[in-house]
Design an enzyme around this catalytic site. Structure first.
Site, PDB file in Angstrom:
ATOM      1  N   ARG A  49      -5.925  -2.070  -3.549  1.00  0.00           N
ATOM      2  CA  ARG A  49      -4.278  -1.919  -4.048  1.00  0.00           C
ATOM      3  C   ARG A  49      -4.186  -2.520  -5.305  1.00  0.00           C
ATOM      4  O   ARG A  49      -3.248  -2.047  -6.159  1.00  0.00           O
ATOM      5  CB  ARG A  49      -3.640  -3.034  -3.156  1.00  0.00           C
ATOM      6  CG  ARG A  49      -2.144  -3.138  -3.192  1.00  0.00           C
ATOM      7  CD  ARG A  49      -1.392  -3.508  -1.905  1.00  0.00           C
ATOM      8  NE  ARG A  49       0.021  -3.810  -2.396  1.00  0.00           N
ATOM      9  CZ  ARG A  49       0.504  -5.065  -2.413  1.00  0.00           C
ATOM     10  NH1 ARG A  49      -0.051  -6.198  -2.133  1.00  0.00           N
ATOM     11  NH2 ARG A  49       1.711  -5.015  -2.451  1.00  0.00           N
ATOM     12  N   ASN A  73       4.177  -6.442  -6.701  1.00  0.00           N
ATOM     13  CA  ASN A  73       3.044  -7.013  -7.176  1.00  0.00           C
ATOM     14  C   ASN A  73       2.997  -8.305  -6.513  1.00  0.00           C
ATOM     15  O   ASN A  73       1.879  -8.947  -6.648  1.00  0.00           O
ATOM     16  CB  ASN A  73       2.705  -6.898  -8.541  1.00  0.00           C
ATOM     17  CG  ASN A  73       2.530  -5.637  -9.050  1.00  0.00           C
ATOM     18  OD1 ASN A  73       2.239  -4.571  -8.565  1.00  0.00           O
ATOM     19  ND2 ASN A  73       2.693  -5.314 -10.522  1.00  0.00           N
TER      20      ASN A  73
END
Length: 322
Positions: free
Chosen positions: A60, A92
């Site tokens: 990711r 994030n």
């Protein structure tokens, strides 16, 4: 010249321009730091053996890095009093694995000071963490990236593909980065690993059309299960596996559950709304084909907007610019 050919030419020029006098290649550190890739591999595998969620985290991080300013490790830079970095952007907030990347960087700085970029560490660590499950390297990673010096939360909030995107928005996001619908479908297979927070899909469970109902494109049995996890529209923190029953295993099960309308996010379900994407989802039900295609698409993604040659820098610590 056809419009499509012109678009591809412009995209190629843009990518080459970003390279600024250099290019990615195999064994970039063969002479300057010959043990670099082995060091990344060994530290990542050591940590992966202790933490089965590491592959999802590092994969990711690589995705989120490349889709904002290209693959330049800008996602690793800490915010300062005068600047909110990518780490603090909404997409994030739940990224992880930074400690492993820093462990790798610290060891590399001892062996080969100022040589190996954080951007290459991110790309290699993503590959190696996923490969740990199979005890073999799953795809080739070209190296030679350099590190960016700019990190802006505003750009991450703007440029990251959203779990709420429809198909056309997803397609545009990938096209903006020189990737195709083919890559979009393949790389969505990364959702076979990891979890999603309720805040990113709860709207599909409650009052989706304003009538107190669930998203009609979501499997009703699966929707009922998700409501047992995300019990109300205020739940921001509960996490659910993105690939039911297989979220710690890298495989093509994501595409199997997608055809059963069990994709967790609206962006997952969106892949079935386009004929071409839907057809390729069915192709990727073949496990060998998925593994092959994933490696190729990761290689293309890993080349987005890279800094090479004399551009950027080689950070001493991945979380701060020099």
């Amino acid at each position: 010249m056809k419009a499509s050919s012109i678009f591809l030419l412009i995209s190629l020029v843009a990518v080459l321009g970003a390279c600024s006098g250099g290019e990615l290649r195999k064994n970039f550190y063969e002479e300057t730091c010959p043990e670099a890739e082995n060091i990344v591999h060994d530290i990542v595998w050591k940590n992966a053996a202790l933490n089965p969620t590491l592959a999802a985290k590092l994969l990711r991080v690589h995705f989120h890095d490349c889709f904002v300013r290209g693959c330049d490790a800008s996602v690793l830079i800490d915010s300062t009093e005068s600047n909110s970095g990518e780490k603090d952007a909404v997409p994030n907030e739940t990224l992880g694995g930074f400690d492993v990347i820093e462990e790798v960087k610290t060891e590399l700085e001892k062996k080969c000071p100022g040589i190996v970029s954080c951007a290459d560490i991110v790309a290699l660590a993503a590959r190696d963490s996923v490969s740990f499950q199979f005890k073999r390297t799953l795809w080739e990673v070209l190296t030679g990236r350099r590190d960016g010096r700019i990190s802006l939360a505003s750009e991450a909030n703007r440029d990251m593909p959203s779990p709420f995107f429809n198909f056309s928005s997803l397609q545009q996001s990938f096209e903006n980065n020189g990737l195709t619908v083919h890559d979009l479908v393949v790389l969505s297979g990364g959702h076979t690993l990891g979890v999603g927070r309720c805040r990113f899909f709860r709207d599909r469970l409650y009052n989706f059309t304003g009538k107190g109902d669930a998203d009609p494109s979501l499997n009703p049995t699966y929707a009922a299960f998700l409501r047992t996890k995300c019990r109300n529209v205020e739940d921001n923190k509960t996490a659910v596996g993105m690939d039911p029953g297989s979220d710690l295993s890298f495989d093509n099960n994501y595409f199997k559950i997608l055809t059963q309308h069990k994709g967790l996010f609206q962006s997952d379900a969106a892949l079935l709304t386009d004929k071409g994407a839907r057809n390729f989802v069915n192709v990727l039900l073949d496990s060998k084909r998925f593994f092959m295609e994933f490696g190729l698409s990761m290689k293309r993604m890993g080349a987005i907007g890279v800094l090479t040659g004399n551009s950027g820098e080689i950070r001493k610590k991945c979380n701060v610019i020099n």
